[in-house]
Design a protein around this motif. Structure first.
Motif, PDB file in Angstrom:
ATOM      1  N   TRP A 194       0.818  -1.209   0.000  1.00 17.77           N
ATOM      2  CA  TRP A 194       0.000   0.000   0.000  1.00 17.77           C
ATOM      3  C   TRP A 194       0.852   1.260   0.000  1.00 17.77           C
ATOM      4  CZ3 TRP A 194      -5.116  -0.507  -0.746  1.00 17.77           C
ATOM      5  CH2 TRP A 194      -5.684  -1.762  -0.509  1.00 17.77           C
ATOM      6  N   PRO A 195       0.330   2.337  -0.574  1.00 19.32           N
ATOM      7  CA  PRO A 195       1.068   3.609  -0.573  1.00 19.32           C
ATOM      8  C   PRO A 195       0.861   4.425   0.700  1.00 19.32           C
ATOM      9  CG  PRO A 195      -0.942   3.861  -1.840  1.00 19.32           C
ATOM     10  CD  PRO A 195      -0.892   2.417  -1.425  1.00 19.32           C
ATOM     11  N   TYR A 196       0.142   3.862   1.686  1.00 18.87           N
ATOM     12  CA  TYR A 196      -0.112   4.607   2.916  1.00 18.87           C
ATOM     13  C   TYR A 196       1.162   4.747   3.739  1.00 18.87           C
ATOM     14  CZ  TYR A 196      -4.949   3.154   1.944  1.00 18.87           C
ATOM     15  OH  TYR A 196      -6.163   2.916   1.362  1.00 18.87           O
ATOM     16  N   LYS A 197       1.324   5.911   4.367  1.00 17.60           N
ATOM     17  CA  LYS A 197       2.340   6.095   5.388  1.00 17.60           C
ATOM     18  C   LYS A 197       1.730   5.727   6.744  1.00 17.60           C
ATOM     19  CE  LYS A 197       5.957   7.654   3.115  1.00 17.60           C
ATOM     20  NZ  LYS A 197       7.267   6.964   3.182  1.00 17.60           N
ATOM     21  N   GLN A 198       2.548   5.145   7.593  1.00 12.99           N
ATOM     22  CA  GLN A 198       2.024   4.648   8.865  1.00 12.99           C
ATOM     23  C   GLN A 198       1.633   5.764   9.824  1.00 12.99           C
ATOM     24  OE1 GLN A 198       3.464   1.402  11.454  1.00 12.99           O
ATOM     25  NE2 GLN A 198       4.636   0.728   9.653  1.00 12.99           N
ATOM     26  N   ILE A 199       0.566   5.520  10.555  1.00  9.24           N
ATOM     27  CA  ILE A 199       0.111   6.372  11.656  1.00  9.24           C
ATOM     28  C   ILE A 199      -0.025   5.479  12.875  1.00  9.24           C
ATOM     29  CG2 ILE A 199      -1.779   7.802  12.525  1.00  9.24           C
ATOM     30  CD1 ILE A 199      -2.408   8.469   9.556  1.00  9.24           C
ATOM     31  N   ARG A 200       0.461   5.978  14.004  1.00 16.16           N
ATOM     32  CA  ARG A 200       0.427   5.168  15.226  1.00 16.16           C
ATOM     33  C   ARG A 200      -0.157   5.972  16.389  1.00 16.16           C
ATOM     34  NH1 ARG A 200       1.515  -0.418  15.429  1.00 16.16           N
ATOM     35  NH2 ARG A 200       2.949  -0.949  13.741  1.00 16.16           N
ATOM     36  N   GLY A 201      -0.760   5.255  17.331  1.00 20.15           N
ATOM     37  CA  GLY A 201      -1.258   5.859  18.553  1.00 20.15           C
ATOM     38  C   GLY A 201      -2.685   6.357  18.449  1.00 20.15           C
ATOM     39  N   SER A 202      -3.406   6.278  19.560  1.00 19.21           N
ATOM     40  CA  SER A 202      -4.777   6.786  19.624  1.00 19.21           C
ATOM     41  C   SER A 202      -4.787   8.311  19.614  1.00 19.21           C
ATOM     42  CB  SER A 202      -5.467   6.284  20.894  1.00 19.21           C
ATOM     43  OG  SER A 202      -5.620   4.886  20.878  1.00 19.21           O
ATOM     44  N   SER A 203      -5.964   8.869  19.387  1.00 26.04           N
ATOM     45  CA  SER A 203      -6.141  10.316  19.411  1.00 26.04           C
ATOM     46  C   SER A 203      -7.432  10.648  20.147  1.00 26.04           C
ATOM     47  CB  SER A 203      -6.211  10.872  17.985  1.00 26.04           C
ATOM     48  OG  SER A 203      -7.463  10.545  17.388  1.00 26.04           O
ATOM     49  N   PHE A 204      -7.702  11.944  20.290  1.00 30.03           N
ATOM     50  CA  PHE A 204      -8.949  12.370  20.927  1.00 30.03           C
ATOM     51  C   PHE A 204     -10.172  11.949  20.114  1.00 30.03           C
ATOM     52  CE2 PHE A 204      -7.964  15.735  17.953  1.00 30.03           C
ATOM     53  CZ  PHE A 204      -9.195  16.185  17.496  1.00 30.03           C
ATOM     54  N   LYS A 205      -9.980  11.633  18.853  1.00 32.30           N
ATOM     55  CA  LYS A 205     -11.078  11.211  17.979  1.00 32.30           C
ATOM     56  C   LYS A 205     -11.171   9.706  17.816  1.00 32.30           C
ATOM     57  CE  LYS A 205     -12.245  12.662  14.038  1.00 32.30           C
ATOM     58  NZ  LYS A 205     -12.209  13.029  12.608  1.00 32.30           N
ATOM     59  N   ASN A 206     -10.054   9.021  17.983  1.00 33.23           N
ATOM     60  CA  ASN A 206      -9.962   7.627  17.570  1.00 33.23           C
ATOM     61  C   ASN A 206      -9.207   6.815  18.614  1.00 33.23           C
ATOM     62  OD1 ASN A 206     -10.039   5.304  16.035  1.00 33.23           O
ATOM     63  ND2 ASN A 206      -8.480   5.975  14.572  1.00 33.23           N
ATOM     64  N   GLN A 207      -9.950   6.052  19.427  1.00 34.38           N
ATOM     65  CA  GLN A 207      -9.334   5.211  20.452  1.00 34.38           C
ATOM     66  C   GLN A 207      -9.035   3.833  19.846  1.00 34.38           C
ATOM     67  OE1 GLN A 207      -8.721   6.577  23.492  1.00 34.38           O
ATOM     68  NE2 GLN A 207      -9.651   8.464  22.750  1.00 34.38           N
ATOM     69  N   LEU A 208      -7.768   3.534  19.671  1.00 27.77           N
ATOM     70  CA  LEU A 208      -7.377   2.302  18.995  1.00 27.77           C
ATOM     71  C   LEU A 208      -7.392   1.114  19.942  1.00 27.77           C
ATOM     72  CD1 LEU A 208      -4.365   3.523  16.823  1.00 27.77           C
ATOM     73  CD2 LEU A 208      -6.767   3.335  16.178  1.00 27.77           C
ATOM     74  N   THR A 209      -7.846  -0.012  19.426  1.00 27.29           N
ATOM     75  CA  THR A 209      -7.814  -1.280  20.146  1.00 27.29           C
ATOM     76  C   THR A 209      -7.298  -2.365  19.205  1.00 27.29           C
ATOM     77  OG1 THR A 209      -9.724  -0.600  21.455  1.00 27.29           O
ATOM     78  CG2 THR A 209      -9.137  -2.922  21.503  1.00 27.29           C
TER      79      THR A 209
END
Length: 231
Positions: free
Chosen positions: A188-203
């Motif tokens: 994929w051409p996506y660049k990585q994003i890591r960690g939760s944010s105030f909008k998006n709580q990752l699980t």
């Protein structure tokens, strides 16, 4: 009481002598984690403004008539070399451009920079001889979390302690997500994003997400690292 207890734990870890003290490098605070220096905080609006003004003076960036901030990128396996959009100033942007200078008001100065492209994060790091974290480094520094606050629903100043870890790195799993260096994977051409944010709580907390490098996302910023040369 839980929050007080965790804050005490953080203070104990930071004062125990097991950790290197904070190191100020080019007006950024770094913490040493094994062989890597990691920014204690996510980059703030005022730090990004300082970068923009310095880079503009050195003609490493430009701003066009539509208030698009542009910088050169040398290219990689997917994205061609050339001028790339770093940041776009619109009415609601905390960063403004007046009298040939970038500025930010005091209310927003210490908020994390967001709505920047991956190119902007990369350009910022390159300008100061920093780097964006590799996947390996991010996973290493994201461990041993000591959560402090409850679930977050709004962006907070970069120095606010929402979560921390035993190294003293702040908000690796909160406030804003972070661009890191590598692609999402080889397909994929996506660049990585890591960690939760105030909008998006990752699980789980170490869940890998990504997006196209030119995207300007309202809950994604970055933090730099330094890897000293080996003797």
């Amino acid at each position: 009481m839980k929050h007080i207890y965790v804050l005490i734990l953080i203070l104990i870890y930071n004062c125990s002598g097991k950790l290197d003290s904070l190191k100020k490098i080019k007006n950024h605070y770094f913490i040493k984690v094994e062989d890597t220096y990691v920014s204690k905080y996510e980059i703030s609006n005022i730090q990004f403004v300082n970068f923009l003004n310095s880079a503009l003076d050195k003609r490493e960036i430009q701003i066009d008539s539509m208030l698009n901030i542009i910088g050169y990128y040398e290219g990689d396996r997917y994205y061609k070399s050339g001028d790339k959009l770093l940041y776009k100033i619109v009415n609601e942007s905390p960063i403004k451009f007046n009298n040939n200078s970038f500025n930010v008001d005091s209310i927003h100065a210490n908020m994390p920079i967001v709505k920047i492209s991956w190119y902007a994060a990369y350009k910022y790091c390159s300008f100061y001889d920093f780097e964006l974290p590799s996947e390996e480094v991010w996973l290493k520094i994201s461990k041993n979390e000591l959560p402090v606050s409850d679930i977050q629903t709004t962006i907070m100043p970069a120095s606010s302690i929402i979560d921390s870890n035993i190294y003293g790195i702040i908000n690796i799993h909160s406030n804003v997500s972070e661009w890191i260096y590598p692609f999402y994977d080889d397909r994929w051409p996506y660049k990585q994003i890591r960690g939760s944010s105030f909008k998006n709580q990752l699980t789980p907390l170490d869940k890998k997400i990504g997006n196209f490098a030119p995207q300007l996302l309202e809950d994604v910023g970055f933090r730099p690292i330094i890897i000293p040369p080996k003797n």
